[in-house]
Design a protein around this motif. Sequence first.
Motif, PDB file in Angstrom:
ATOM      1  N   MET A   1      24.964 -23.210   2.070  1.00 40.78           N
ATOM      2  CA  MET A   1      25.124 -22.535   0.791  1.00 40.78           C
ATOM      3  C   MET A   1      24.590 -23.443  -0.314  1.00 40.78           C
ATOM      4  O   MET A   1      24.797 -24.646  -0.295  1.00 40.78           O
ATOM      5  CB  MET A   1      26.605 -22.216   0.578  1.00 40.78           C
ATOM      6  CG  MET A   1      26.858 -21.513  -0.738  1.00 40.78           C
ATOM      7  SD  MET A   1      28.565 -21.027  -0.907  1.00 40.78           S
ATOM      8  CE  MET A   1      28.412 -19.343  -0.421  1.00 40.78           C
ATOM      9  N   THR A   2      23.917 -22.851  -1.262  1.00 40.99           N
ATOM     10  CA  THR A   2      23.377 -23.621  -2.368  1.00 40.99           C
ATOM     11  C   THR A   2      24.310 -23.538  -3.572  1.00 40.99           C
ATOM     12  O   THR A   2      25.210 -22.713  -3.622  1.00 40.99           O
ATOM     13  CB  THR A   2      21.993 -23.078  -2.787  1.00 40.99           C
ATOM     14  OG1 THR A   2      22.155 -21.734  -3.211  1.00 40.99           O
ATOM     15  CG2 THR A   2      21.006 -23.145  -1.644  1.00 40.99           C
ATOM     16  N   ASP A   3      24.053 -24.393  -4.536  1.00 40.77           N
ATOM     17  CA  ASP A   3      24.802 -24.331  -5.780  1.00 40.77           C
ATOM     18  C   ASP A   3      24.471 -23.038  -6.516  1.00 40.77           C
ATOM     19  O   ASP A   3      23.421 -22.440  -6.305  1.00 40.77           O
ATOM     20  CB  ASP A   3      24.437 -25.528  -6.671  1.00 40.77           C
ATOM     21  CG  ASP A   3      24.931 -26.848  -6.087  1.00 40.77           C
ATOM     22  OD1 ASP A   3      25.949 -26.836  -5.379  1.00 40.77           O
ATOM     23  OD2 ASP A   3      24.279 -27.875  -6.350  1.00 40.77           O
ATOM     24  N   ALA A   4      25.354 -22.640  -7.417  1.00 46.96           N
ATOM     25  CA  ALA A   4      25.099 -21.465  -8.238  1.00 46.96           C
ATOM     26  C   ALA A   4      23.847 -21.689  -9.083  1.00 46.96           C
ATOM     27  O   ALA A   4      23.535 -22.817  -9.459  1.00 46.96           O
ATOM     28  CB  ALA A   4      26.305 -21.198  -9.138  1.00 46.96           C
ATOM     29  N   PHE A   5      23.118 -20.611  -9.355  1.00 44.81           N
ATOM     30  CA  PHE A   5      21.932 -20.710 -10.190  1.00 44.81           C
ATOM     31  C   PHE A   5      21.614 -19.334 -10.768  1.00 44.81           C
ATOM     32  O   PHE A   5      22.169 -18.333 -10.340  1.00 44.81           O
ATOM     33  CB  PHE A   5      20.732 -21.247  -9.410  1.00 44.81           C
ATOM     34  CG  PHE A   5      20.243 -20.323  -8.320  1.00 44.81           C
ATOM     35  CD1 PHE A   5      19.229 -19.401  -8.562  1.00 44.81           C
ATOM     36  CD2 PHE A   5      20.791 -20.387  -7.051  1.00 44.81           C
ATOM     37  CE1 PHE A   5      18.785 -18.566  -7.563  1.00 44.81           C
ATOM     38  CE2 PHE A   5      20.351 -19.548  -6.042  1.00 44.81           C
ATOM     39  CZ  PHE A   5      19.347 -18.631  -6.298  1.00 44.81           C
ATOM     40  N   ALA A   6      20.729 -19.320 -11.734  1.00 40.56           N
ATOM     41  CA  ALA A   6      20.228 -18.070 -12.312  1.00 40.56           C
ATOM     42  C   ALA A   6      18.710 -18.152 -12.335  1.00 40.56           C
ATOM     43  O   ALA A   6      18.140 -19.239 -12.411  1.00 40.56           O
ATOM     44  CB  ALA A   6      20.776 -17.877 -13.721  1.00 40.56           C
ATOM     45  N   LEU A   7      18.086 -17.006 -12.283  1.00 44.20           N
ATOM     46  CA  LEU A   7      16.629 -16.925 -12.217  1.00 44.20           C
ATOM     47  C   LEU A   7      16.196 -15.659 -12.948  1.00 44.20           C
ATOM     48  O   LEU A   7      16.803 -14.597 -12.761  1.00 44.20           O
ATOM     49  CB  LEU A   7      16.202 -16.856 -10.745  1.00 44.20           C
ATOM     50  CG  LEU A   7      14.742 -16.692 -10.420  1.00 44.20           C
ATOM     51  CD1 LEU A   7      13.984 -17.974 -10.768  1.00 44.20           C
ATOM     52  CD2 LEU A   7      14.573 -16.396  -8.947  1.00 44.20           C
ATOM     53  N   HIS A   8      15.160 -15.745 -13.760  1.00 43.55           N
ATOM     54  CA  HIS A   8      14.623 -14.570 -14.447  1.00 43.55           C
ATOM     55  C   HIS A   8      13.704 -13.855 -13.459  1.00 43.55           C
ATOM     56  O   HIS A   8      12.555 -14.267 -13.232  1.00 43.55           O
ATOM     57  CB  HIS A   8      13.870 -14.986 -15.715  1.00 43.55           C
ATOM     58  CG  HIS A   8      13.443 -13.822 -16.536  1.00 43.55           C
ATOM     59  ND1 HIS A   8      14.330 -13.005 -17.194  1.00 43.55           N
ATOM     60  CD2 HIS A   8      12.213 -13.324 -16.792  1.00 43.55           C
ATOM     61  CE1 HIS A   8      13.669 -12.056 -17.819  1.00 43.55           C
ATOM     62  NE2 HIS A   8      12.380 -12.219 -17.592  1.00 43.55           N
ATOM     63  N   LEU A  36      16.217 -16.097  -1.960  1.00 44.26           N
ATOM     64  CA  LEU A  36      17.099 -16.792  -2.885  1.00 44.26           C
ATOM     65  C   LEU A  36      18.273 -17.436  -2.174  1.00 44.26           C
ATOM     66  O   LEU A  36      18.758 -18.489  -2.594  1.00 44.26           O
ATOM     67  CB  LEU A  36      17.628 -15.821  -3.949  1.00 44.26           C
ATOM     68  CG  LEU A  36      16.561 -15.147  -4.809  1.00 44.26           C
ATOM     69  CD1 LEU A  36      17.198 -14.092  -5.692  1.00 44.26           C
ATOM     70  CD2 LEU A  36      15.813 -16.182  -5.632  1.00 44.26           C
ATOM     71  N   ASP A  37      18.739 -16.781  -1.095  1.00 41.88           N
ATOM     72  CA  ASP A  37      19.929 -17.286  -0.397  1.00 41.88           C
ATOM     73  C   ASP A  37      20.002 -16.666   0.988  1.00 41.88           C
ATOM     74  O   ASP A  37      19.660 -15.497   1.162  1.00 41.88           O
ATOM     75  CB  ASP A  37      21.188 -16.916  -1.202  1.00 41.88           C
ATOM     76  CG  ASP A  37      22.460 -17.470  -0.586  1.00 41.88           C
ATOM     77  OD1 ASP A  37      22.514 -18.693  -0.345  1.00 41.88           O
ATOM     78  OD2 ASP A  37      23.381 -16.686  -0.342  1.00 41.88           O
ATOM     79  N   GLU A  38      20.427 -17.469   1.941  1.00 43.23           N
ATOM     80  CA  GLU A  38      20.705 -16.994   3.297  1.00 43.23           C
ATOM     81  C   GLU A  38      22.065 -17.537   3.693  1.00 43.23           C
ATOM     82  O   GLU A  38      22.267 -18.748   3.708  1.00 43.23           O
ATOM     83  CB  GLU A  38      19.667 -17.508   4.292  1.00 43.23           C
ATOM     84  CG  GLU A  38      18.288 -16.930   4.094  1.00 43.23           C
ATOM     85  CD  GLU A  38      17.314 -17.398   5.168  1.00 43.23           C
ATOM     86  OE1 GLU A  38      17.516 -17.051   6.347  1.00 43.23           O
ATOM     87  OE2 GLU A  38      16.376 -18.123   4.816  1.00 43.23           O
TER      88      GLU A  38
END
Length: 112
Positions: A1-8, A36-38
């Motif tokens: 799991m990755t850290d939280a993030f935001a992307l446009h 973005l996430d798996e």
Amino acid sequence: MTDAFALHVPTAELEPDPLDPAQIVSGSPEVSGLVLDESAGQVRGIWQITPGVVTDVEADEVFTVLSGRATVVVDGGPTLELGPGDCGVLRAGDRTTWTVHETLRKVYAITL
């Protein structure tokens, strides 16, 4: 799991994801995407396809179209007219034909 993030999403840079030539019915569609996430049996990301006609065998997926237009014919099922703001659900094993009228970008979640 990755850290939280935001992307446009509309301006996110995507990576080429070449189609199998056997999937192309007409035109010269090009596909690109970004995972973005798996995690926990799901893949979430951004997917884009340029105009043309392609076939596919789908996974269990829910998606929202951000831009572009396409008509998706599900063999033995409905015809989906997709445009900005539309949410769609596809089931594993659905055989589809995508006629992409304008470059389509969507965000998706696939259950594996």
